[in-house]
Design a protein around this motif. Structure first.
Motif, mmCIF file in Angstrom:
data_model
loop_
_atom_site.group_PDB
_atom_site.id
_atom_site.type_symbol
_atom_site.label_atom_id
_atom_site.label_comp_id
_atom_site.label_asym_id
_atom_site.label_seq_id
_atom_site.Cartn_x
_atom_site.Cartn_y
_atom_site.Cartn_z
ATOM 1 N N LEU A 157 39.291 52.911 85.879
ATOM 2 C CA LEU A 157 38.279 52.950 84.817
ATOM 3 C C LEU A 157 38.685 51.950 83.743
ATOM 4 N N SER A 158 37.724 51.189 83.266
ATOM 5 C CA SER A 158 37.990 50.368 82.077
ATOM 6 C C SER A 158 37.498 51.172 80.889
ATOM 7 N N VAL A 159 38.409 51.491 79.980
ATOM 8 C CA VAL A 159 38.012 52.299 78.828
ATOM 9 C C VAL A 159 38.362 51.571 77.535
ATOM 10 N N GLU A 160 37.604 51.922 76.506
ATOM 11 C CA GLU A 160 37.695 51.161 75.265
ATOM 12 C C GLU A 160 37.592 52.116 74.079
ATOM 13 N N ASP A 161 38.380 51.838 73.032
ATOM 14 C CA ASP A 161 38.123 52.527 71.762
ATOM 15 C C ASP A 161 38.037 51.464 70.667
ATOM 16 N N GLU A 162 38.121 51.878 69.397
ATOM 17 C CA GLU A 162 37.930 50.893 68.327
ATOM 18 C C GLU A 162 39.118 49.937 68.192
ATOM 19 N N THR A 163 40.236 50.242 68.898
ATOM 20 C CA THR A 163 41.427 49.387 68.745
ATOM 21 C C THR A 163 41.665 48.459 69.934
ATOM 22 N N GLY A 164 41.073 48.777 71.072
ATOM 23 C CA GLY A 164 41.331 47.944 72.240
ATOM 24 C C GLY A 164 40.843 48.598 73.514
ATOM 25 N N SER A 165 41.289 48.042 74.642
ATOM 26 C CA SER A 165 40.855 48.602 75.919
ATOM 27 C C SER A 165 42.036 48.646 76.877
ATOM 28 N N CYS A 166 41.883 49.411 77.961
ATOM 29 C CA CYS A 166 42.928 49.462 78.980
ATOM 30 C C CYS A 166 42.308 49.862 80.313
ATOM 31 N N THR A 167 43.084 49.694 81.372
ATOM 32 C CA THR A 167 42.634 50.126 82.688
ATOM 33 C C THR A 167 43.329 51.438 83.014
ATOM 34 N N VAL A 168 42.527 52.429 83.307
ATOM 35 C CA VAL A 168 43.069 53.754 83.642
ATOM 36 C C VAL A 168 43.063 53.882 85.155
#
Ligand SMILES: [Fe+2]
Ligand SMILES: [Fe+2]
Length: 477
Positions: A157-168
């Motif tokens: 999953l590519s997930v994102e918040d207000e600070t950045g993103s990561c691959t889960v």
């Protein structure tokens, strides 16, 4: 006390009817109340009826008894309102600019994030930019913008918040490998970063959901609310005979059964130009004529029933959700007891919260999730509740207007959640929420036949507002 009250009245040559006596005796000071009544009403009549007492109480609040008179509870007092802030009607500000979309998704993210943080089993989360550098277990909250299956059977999953993103990474051996994801939903994830720091390896997924252990708490309401979705007036496949049967049934039974409220969750008319070749299947080929006919049908519904009506994708309003209420241009001749609401909307009825959403996004849920299908809209609706969002997937068949807040977030857990659109009929209880798909009044169209879409029409769901009992009343016969 009873004989004292009666003899005081007799001294004034007055007589109380039995229900008046009951009201007096339910007062905290029956004798003082009796004397006030006798002093005020002695001129008016020899026999004092309940109506006299009620008029008398209504006329002077300073002398009202402390306890309410023994009027049957919630009988015909018509307590139904649109919850402010849940209906876009008159509040639309969106121009569809890039900045509008950014603000819209930001609102969605923060509202759903707060819900996940409130879960007792979730606890504190850290930002994505921090979590990937921590080197230990952490909890993050992010919006999913892409999901992929790897050739080895894992999910990323590519997930994102207000600070950045990561691959889960959700390994096929992980306890959360069976979880189902849709784009643009907001999830909480516990896990830890991989040694190389390029992946966040998930072990548990948290959704906003309805709090576990929630139940329907019975109340003293005696009334019921009924639902008639997808009437499709104007279509040549409108089920006129079944509709008439249902109206006759309401005329005979609604008052005695305390069916005091009626909700029409969209596609109230068939509309014009909704699908290719529709004009071949219209009995009324004029949109004004369709609403006029609907107005006539509504007039036949017993007068004591309060009605709320919202649009669907066949109605004459903007398609983008949230949809505002129908314009007066179409509804000017409707009875005054009809509330015009937007889609979606929260409606408060005798203390119960009803979430009414036409259900257009079911098309997107079914298209993007293999295990969901048109024959089982109730399970789709449960997935909406679990994610506390009616239509997370952006860019599908459901057009969305980026308003200043996301009206499709299910901010408050409803007591009743109703949709239509797929012309199915069903019910389910999910953690005390009565989920209902409210059928249709149109038989299978050729378009539906071509798309292998089997409706379940002419069924009226009825929910008792006190007990929560859901009945599906069948008018197919
Ligand atoms: Fe429909
Ligand atoms: Fe629809």
């Amino acid at each position: 006390m009873r004989s004292e009250v009666l003899s005081a009245a007799a001294r004034k040559n007055l007589f109380f009817s039995p229900d008046v006596l009951e009201i007096i005796l339910s007062n905290s000071d029956p004798m003082a109340f009796t004397n006030t009544i006798l002093a005020t009403l002695s001129e008016s009549a020899m026999f004092i009826e309940k109506k006299d007492i009620i008029d008398f109480i209504a006329g002077d609040s300073s002398i009202a008894p402390e306890r309410a008179p023994a009027v049957p509870k919630n009988k015909r007092h018509s307590d139904m309102v649109v919850v402010p802030g849940t209906d876009i009607t008159g509040d639309s500000t969106c121009e569809g600019k890039i900045a509008d979309f950014a603000a819209y998704f930001k609102n969605r993210f923060f509202v759903l994030k707060r819900m996940i943080e409130k879960r007792r089993d979730f606890g504190a989360s850290v930002s994505i930019s921090r979590a990937v550098t921590l080197g230990r277990e952490a909890r993050i909250i992010g919006m999913i913008y892409e999901k992929k299956e790897t050739k080895n059977g894992h999910t990323t999953l590519s997930v994102e918040d207000e600070t950045g993103s990561c691959t889960v990474l959700i390994s096929k051996d992980s306890p959360c490998s069976g979880e189902m994801f849709v784009n643009d939903e907001v999830v909480g994830i516990s896990g830890k970063p991989s040694a190389r720091g390029d992946l966040f390896i998930a072990d548990k997924i948290f959704r906003p959901d309805v709090p576990a252990g929630r139940v329907w708490t019975p109340s003293d309401s005696v009334a019921s609310v009924a639902f008639l979705s997808d009437i499709h007036v104007g279509s040549s496949t409108f089920l006129e005979k079944q509709w008439k049967n249902m109206i006759d049934w309401l005329k005979t039974n609604a008052y005695d059964m305390d069916i005091d409220y009626l909700i029409l969750p969209g596609d109230v008319v068939d509309g014009i130009g909704i699908f290719p070749g529709q004009e071949e299947e219209l009995r009324i080929a004029d949109i004004y004529g369709q609403y006029e006919k609907l107005g006539e049908y509504i007039k036949e519904i017993p007068d004591h029933i309060r009605i709320a009506l919202q649009p669907g994708n066949h109605d004459a309003v903007r398609l983008a959700e949230p949809q505002p209420a129908l314009s007066k241009i179409f509804t000017k001749d409707f009875d005054s007891n009809v509330i015009m609401a937007g889609n979606p909307v929260n409606i408060e009825i005798e203390g119960r919260t009803l979430l009414s959403y036409h259900g257009k996004s079911i098309d997107d849920w079914v298209a993007s999730v293999q295990k969901l299908n048109y024959d089982d809209p109730i399970n789709v609706m449960r997935e909406m509740l679990t994610r506390r969002h009616l239509s997370p997937m952006y860019g599908g068949k459901t057009a969305m207007a980026p308003e200043k807040k996301d009206y499709l977030v299910i901010e408050k857990v409803p007591d009743i959640f109703v949709s239509g659109h797929v012309h199915g009929a069903g019910k389910m209880d999910h953690r005390g929420v009565k989920i209902i798909n409210a059928s249709a009044w149109q038989s299978q169209t050729s378009y539906q036949k071509a798309h292998n879409f089997n409706p379940n029409p002419a069924i009226m769901p009825i929910v008792h507002l006190g007990t929560g009992t859901v009945t599906l009343k069948d008018f197919t016969k």
